[in-house]
Scaffold this motif. Sequence first.
Motif, PDB file in Angstrom:
ATOM      1  N   ARG A 155      -6.606  -6.971  -5.474  1.00 16.17           N
ATOM      2  CA  ARG A 155      -7.437  -5.509  -5.771  1.00 16.17           C
ATOM      3  C   ARG A 155      -7.291  -4.709  -4.338  1.00 16.17           C
ATOM      4  NH1 ARG A 155     -12.580  -8.650  -7.638  1.00 16.17           N
ATOM      5  NH2 ARG A 155     -13.259  -6.107  -7.438  1.00 16.17           N
ATOM      6  N   ALA A 156      -6.687  -4.976  -2.947  1.00 13.49           N
ATOM      7  CA  ALA A 156      -7.561  -4.617  -1.914  1.00 13.49           C
ATOM      8  C   ALA A 156      -5.997  -3.615  -2.457  1.00 13.49           C
ATOM      9  CB  ALA A 156      -7.792  -5.902  -0.970  1.00 13.49           C
TER      10      ALA A 156
ATOM     11  N   GLY B 117      -8.528   4.321  -2.644  1.00 17.07           N
ATOM     12  CA  GLY B 117      -9.473   5.430  -3.716  1.00 17.07           C
ATOM     13  C   GLY B 117      -9.331   5.749  -5.498  1.00 17.07           C
TER      14      GLY B 117
ATOM     15  N   THR C 176     -10.707   4.216  -8.765  1.00 16.60           N
ATOM     16  CA  THR C 176     -11.783   3.716  -9.160  1.00 16.60           C
ATOM     17  C   THR C 176     -12.273   2.779  -9.916  1.00 16.60           C
ATOM     18  OG1 THR C 176     -12.243   6.816  -9.299  1.00 16.60           O
ATOM     19  CG2 THR C 176     -14.264   5.138 -10.990  1.00 16.60           C
ATOM     20  N   LYS C 177     -13.059   1.632  -9.358  1.00 21.40           N
ATOM     21  CA  LYS C 177     -13.029   0.613  -9.755  1.00 21.40           C
ATOM     22  C   LYS C 177     -13.790   0.754 -11.724  1.00 21.40           C
ATOM     23  CE  LYS C 177     -15.420  -3.723  -9.722  1.00 21.40           C
ATOM     24  NZ  LYS C 177     -15.991  -4.459  -9.211  1.00 21.40           N
TER      25      LYS C 177
ATOM     26  N   TYR D 179      -9.216  -0.246 -12.654  1.00 21.22           N
ATOM     27  CA  TYR D 179      -9.188   0.611 -11.105  1.00 21.22           C
ATOM     28  C   TYR D 179      -8.258   2.094 -11.583  1.00 21.22           C
ATOM     29  CZ  TYR D 179     -10.077  -2.792  -8.047  1.00 21.22           C
ATOM     30  OH  TYR D 179     -11.448  -3.752  -7.427  1.00 21.22           O
TER      31      TYR D 179
ATOM     32  N   GLU E 145      -8.479  -0.766  -3.759  1.00 16.96           N
ATOM     33  CA  GLU E 145      -9.218   0.461  -3.082  1.00 16.96           C
ATOM     34  C   GLU E 145      -9.291   0.904  -1.700  1.00 16.96           C
ATOM     35  OE1 GLU E 145     -11.470  -3.361  -3.063  1.00 16.96           O
ATOM     36  OE2 GLU E 145     -12.237  -4.015  -4.909  1.00 16.96           O
ATOM     37  N   LYS E 146      -8.258   0.331  -1.491  1.00 15.84           N
ATOM     38  CA  LYS E 146      -7.710   1.271  -0.353  1.00 15.84           C
ATOM     39  C   LYS E 146      -6.879   2.621  -0.668  1.00 15.84           C
ATOM     40  CE  LYS E 146      -4.715   1.693   3.220  1.00 15.84           C
ATOM     41  NZ  LYS E 146      -3.536   0.653   4.446  1.00 15.84           N
TER      42      LYS E 146
ATOM     43  N   SER F  95       0.706  -0.643   0.139  1.00 20.30           N
ATOM     44  CA  SER F  95      -0.385   0.398   0.105  1.00 20.30           C
ATOM     45  C   SER F  95       1.194   1.670   0.181  1.00 20.30           C
ATOM     46  CB  SER F  95      -0.678  -0.008   1.885  1.00 20.30           C
ATOM     47  OG  SER F  95      -2.056  -0.837   1.184  1.00 20.30           O
TER      48      SER F  95
ATOM     49  N   GLN G   7      -7.264  12.299  -3.177  1.00 17.88           N
ATOM     50  CA  GLN G   7      -7.278  11.062  -2.247  1.00 17.88           C
ATOM     51  C   GLN G   7      -6.094  10.872  -0.776  1.00 17.88           C
ATOM     52  OE1 GLN G   7      -8.990   8.754  -1.707  1.00 17.88           O
ATOM     53  NE2 GLN G   7     -11.047   9.818  -3.006  1.00 17.88           N
TER      54      GLN G   7
END
Length: 186
Positions: free
Chosen positions: A141-142, A148, A150-151, A171, A145-146, A110, A181
């Motif tokens: 995928r996390a 911010g 956009t999917k 994403y 998503e974490k 991350s 973000q």
Amino acid sequence: MFTYQVDEEVQLKLMELNDAEELFALTDSSREYLREFLRWVDGTTGKEDTQAFIQSGLQHFADNKSLTTAILYRGKIAGVIGFHEINWHNKSASIGYWLGENHQGKGIMSRSVKALTSYGFDRLDLNRIEIRAAAENVKSRAIPEKLGFTKEGCIRQAEWLYDHFVDHVVYGMLAAEWPHQYKKNS
């Protein structure tokens, strides 16, 4: 030599040929774990394969086409992250990454993706950064998503993985969205 300090524990570093042994050892020790979603693992059978990967990354960096770095965690290679082909005309790039099995759960990826995204927008003046991950790859995928991202959708049967096709979830993050973000997730 490109290096980018993420924080006190994590650094991104352009790989050199003398990193091949350490990177191959990490790949080899995480082989079964990585193989689930990375098709290149079976073709990486020795240090020579890792040297070829590093040499290719160095050439693409010299040609201003991509950026592939080692993720150093407390001075040791923990994984790889980079911009796949950078599209300078459209000011866009795609981030790819993997982390050794023993380095999971420490927030390393991350932090690395956040840093590389910031670098792409702030230093490379990119407008769009994309991340694609196999639909079943929940850990990968996390990350977007974490942060911010956009999917944006799903590309059906996007990749042949050993003996079956996998869908990719796409994403995206735009430069105009990133400052908000970045502050939100700091």
